[in-house]
Motif scaffolding. Structure first.
Motif, PDB file in Angstrom:
ATOM      1  N   GLU A 153       0.829  -1.199   0.000  1.00 33.11           N
ATOM      2  CA  GLU A 153       0.000   0.000   0.000  1.00 33.11           C
ATOM      3  C   GLU A 153       0.867   1.255   0.000  1.00 33.11           C
ATOM      4  O   GLU A 153       1.701   1.452   0.897  1.00 33.11           O
ATOM      5  CB  GLU A 153      -0.913   0.028   1.220  1.00 33.11           C
ATOM      6  N   GLU A 154       0.642   2.129  -0.975  1.00 34.38           N
ATOM      7  CA  GLU A 154       1.348   3.412  -0.989  1.00 34.38           C
ATOM      8  C   GLU A 154       0.734   4.308   0.076  1.00 34.38           C
ATOM      9  O   GLU A 154      -0.491   4.458   0.155  1.00 34.38           O
ATOM     10  CB  GLU A 154       1.250   4.077  -2.354  1.00 34.38           C
ATOM     11  N   VAL A 155       1.588   4.914   0.899  1.00 40.48           N
ATOM     12  CA  VAL A 155       1.114   5.733   2.002  1.00 40.48           C
ATOM     13  C   VAL A 155       0.822   7.160   1.552  1.00 40.48           C
ATOM     14  O   VAL A 155       1.314   7.614   0.518  1.00 40.48           O
ATOM     15  CB  VAL A 155       2.114   5.747   3.174  1.00 40.48           C
ATOM     16  N   THR A 156       0.030   7.847   2.355  1.00 38.13           N
ATOM     17  CA  THR A 156      -0.219   9.274   2.209  1.00 38.13           C
ATOM     18  C   THR A 156       0.573   9.967   3.308  1.00 38.13           C
ATOM     19  O   THR A 156       0.538   9.529   4.466  1.00 38.13           O
ATOM     20  CB  THR A 156      -1.721   9.579   2.380  1.00 38.13           C
ATOM     21  N   PRO A 157       1.307  11.035   2.989  1.00 37.30           N
ATOM     22  CA  PRO A 157       2.066  11.741   4.033  1.00 37.30           C
ATOM     23  C   PRO A 157       1.155  12.408   5.051  1.00 37.30           C
ATOM     24  O   PRO A 157       0.056  12.867   4.708  1.00 37.30           O
ATOM     25  CB  PRO A 157       2.848  12.806   3.256  1.00 37.30           C
TER      26      PRO A 157
END
Length: 154
Positions: free
Chosen positions: A123-127
């Motif tokens: 899963e690509e994270v959100t900052p």
């Protein structure tokens, strides 16, 4: 399982993780590990600390500046560079952390927003909102998150 960051403790808790943590910059995977630590603090998405050996050779350079965390101690900063892209002071570590955070000595965390992409498993994270805190938001954590406009007082 969903975690509410409002339920995270203060002072923060340190947890080992065997999840696959991956960081990309300049079109390259610059770090990967299944031996990270995550720091959980009230109203903050987790910050992930990777062992120095998880980073590709030549990616990390010492950066100017330092900051102080009341829980972890004095932080130093790192510039990360790969694939022709340089992210100034985009990582930080604690060379002499407080006793409660001794396991993350010299481990490096990065600001997800200054990288091409950061992943927890696939899963690509959100900052985390704002530019000061370095938490990584995934589908597993719910806010509200400290860091955006108007959140400095809570």
């Amino acid at each position: 399982m969903t975690e509410r960051v409002a339920d995270y403790p203060r002072p923060p808790r340190l947890e080992p993780s065997q999840r696959r943590i991956r960081i990309r910059l300049g079109g390259e995977t610059i770090a990967e590990t299944r031996a990270a630590w995550r720091v959980l603090e009230t109203f903050h998405p987790p910050s992930w600390y990777l062992p120095p050996g998880a980073f590709a050779p030549g990616v990390l350079r010492p950066a100017a500046g330092q900051s102080f965390c009341e829980w972890k101690g004095l932080a130093r900063y790192w510039t990360l560079a790969a694939g022709g892209v340089t992210a100034e002071a985009a990582g930080w570590s604690y060379p002499s952390p407080t006793p409660a955070f001794a396991p993350i000595r010299d481990h490096i965390a990065v600001y997800a927003g200054r990288m091409e992409a950061c992943f927890v498993d696939d899963e690509e994270v959100t900052p985390q909102p704002g530019g000061f805190y370095g938490g990584w938001i995934t589908e597993e954590v719910t806010g509200p998150f400290k860091g955006g406009p108007g959140t400095t007082g809570w």
